[in-house]
Design a protein around this motif. Structure first.
Motif, PDB file in Angstrom:
ATOM      1  N   ARG A  34       3.856   4.329  -4.028  1.00  0.00           N
ATOM      2  CA  ARG A  34       2.737   3.595  -3.438  1.00  0.00           C
ATOM      3  C   ARG A  34       1.438   4.087  -4.055  1.00  0.00           C
ATOM      4  N   ARG A  94       2.857   9.055  -3.317  1.00  0.00           N
ATOM      5  CA  ARG A  94       1.735   8.124  -3.299  1.00  0.00           C
ATOM      6  C   ARG A  94       0.510   8.760  -3.943  1.00  0.00           C
ATOM      7  N   GLU A 105      -2.721   3.610  -3.351  1.00  0.00           N
ATOM      8  CA  GLU A 105      -3.706   3.148  -2.383  1.00  0.00           C
ATOM      9  C   GLU A 105      -5.088   3.166  -3.008  1.00  0.00           C
ATOM     10  N   GLU A 117      -7.328  -6.972  -5.622  1.00  0.00           N
ATOM     11  CA  GLU A 117      -6.507  -8.139  -5.281  1.00  0.00           C
ATOM     12  C   GLU A 117      -5.963  -8.823  -6.527  1.00  0.00           C
ATOM     13  N   VAL A 131      -8.585  -0.338   3.483  1.00  0.00           N
ATOM     14  CA  VAL A 131      -7.411   0.281   2.874  1.00  0.00           C
ATOM     15  C   VAL A 131      -6.634  -0.798   2.126  1.00  0.00           C
ATOM     16  N   TYR A 132      -6.489  -0.594   0.819  1.00  0.00           N
ATOM     17  CA  TYR A 132      -5.681  -1.463  -0.016  1.00  0.00           C
ATOM     18  C   TYR A 132      -4.448  -0.687  -0.453  1.00  0.00           C
ATOM     19  N   GLY A 133      -3.325  -1.379  -0.605  1.00  0.00           N
ATOM     20  CA  GLY A 133      -2.117  -0.720  -1.062  1.00  0.00           C
ATOM     21  C   GLY A 133      -1.305  -1.623  -1.968  1.00  0.00           C
ATOM     22  N   ARG A 134      -0.556  -0.965  -2.829  1.00  0.00           N
ATOM     23  CA  ARG A 134       0.390  -1.672  -3.708  1.00  0.00           C
ATOM     24  C   ARG A 134       1.609  -0.781  -3.867  1.00  0.00           C
ATOM     25  N   SER A 152      -2.815  -5.342  -1.728  1.00  0.00           N
ATOM     26  CA  SER A 152      -2.996  -6.084  -0.484  1.00  0.00           C
ATOM     27  C   SER A 152      -3.930  -5.309   0.430  1.00  0.00           C
ATOM     28  N   LEU A 153      -4.808  -6.039   1.092  1.00  0.00           N
ATOM     29  CA  LEU A 153      -5.658  -5.431   2.101  1.00  0.00           C
ATOM     30  C   LEU A 153      -4.776  -5.123   3.303  1.00  0.00           C
ATOM     31  N   GLU A 154      -4.723  -3.851   3.688  1.00  0.00           N
ATOM     32  CA  GLU A 154      -3.837  -3.433   4.773  1.00  0.00           C
ATOM     33  C   GLU A 154      -4.578  -3.183   6.075  1.00  0.00           C
ATOM     34  N   GLY A 155      -5.891  -3.033   6.014  1.00  0.00           N
ATOM     35  CA  GLY A 155      -6.624  -2.827   7.247  1.00  0.00           C
ATOM     36  C   GLY A 155      -7.984  -2.205   7.023  1.00  0.00           C
TER      37      GLY A 155
END
Length: 181
Positions: free
Chosen positions: A133, A97, A135, A150, A175-178, A155-158
């Motif tokens: 991944r 990641r 982030e 976005e 925290v965004y992740g793809r 995606s917004l993960e939290g």
């Protein structure tokens, strides 16, 4: 085995990305000296050229150790530094990641610069670095950054409440992740 990040340059559409170098100090000072550019960053606006050199030293060490890479953004044939982009953290042991980060001078906001560059940076991460991944950490309130991520499949993960401390206070981080396709 070295990834060669310290010398890895990219041509991305209308832009040239190259690792931070000592001669980038004046451009970096101008970029990060702008209070609006630094508003959501973990640094105060730069007030000395020495602070720009510290950032360059950090980026150089990061790339030399294959822990990340921070590229300058320029238009080909134009020496002006308009921003930076890259991976502030790469993790290969027990994960694949990276954390992507970016900034841009105010004069280029809203002109599609990052929308043109970010897909290439993500492709580099997923394909050249074999990341699973990617982030991004966004300071709460930075709506432009959230919208950019976005639009590019994050995606917004939290929310990490009071996750970071700078400029004399605690900050929430989104925290965004793809994941790779």
């Amino acid at each position: 085995m070295s990834l060669g990040l310290a010398s890895c340059a990219l041509i991305v559409g209308d832009y040239r990305l190259a690792p931070l170098q000592r001669d980038d100090a004046a451009g970096l000072f101008e970029l990060f000296g702008d209070p609006l550019v630094a508003e959501y960053m973990d640094i105060a606006p730069l007030t000395t050229l020495a602070q720009a050199h510290e950032i360059i030293d950090w980026g150089t060490e990061l790339a030399a150790g294959d822990g990340g890479v921070r590229w300058t953004i320029r238009r080909p044939g134009d020496p002006a530094l308009i921003g930076t982009v890259g991976f502030n953290n790469l993790v290969f042991d027990r994960a694949r990641r990276g954390e992507v980060a970016y900034d841009l001078r105010r004069a280029d906001w809203g002109r599609g610069v990052m929308s043109q560059i970010l897909p290439h940076v993500l492709a580099f991460g997923f394909h050249e670095l074999s990341l699973r991944r990617i982030e991004a950490m966004v300071t709460l309130g930075n709506a432009r950054s959230c919208a950019l991520l976005e639009r590019h499949g994050f995606s917004l993960e939290g929310t990490l409440r009071d996750h970071a401390h700078w400029k004399g206070r605690y900050w929430d981080q989104l925290v965004y992740g793809r994941l790779s396709d």
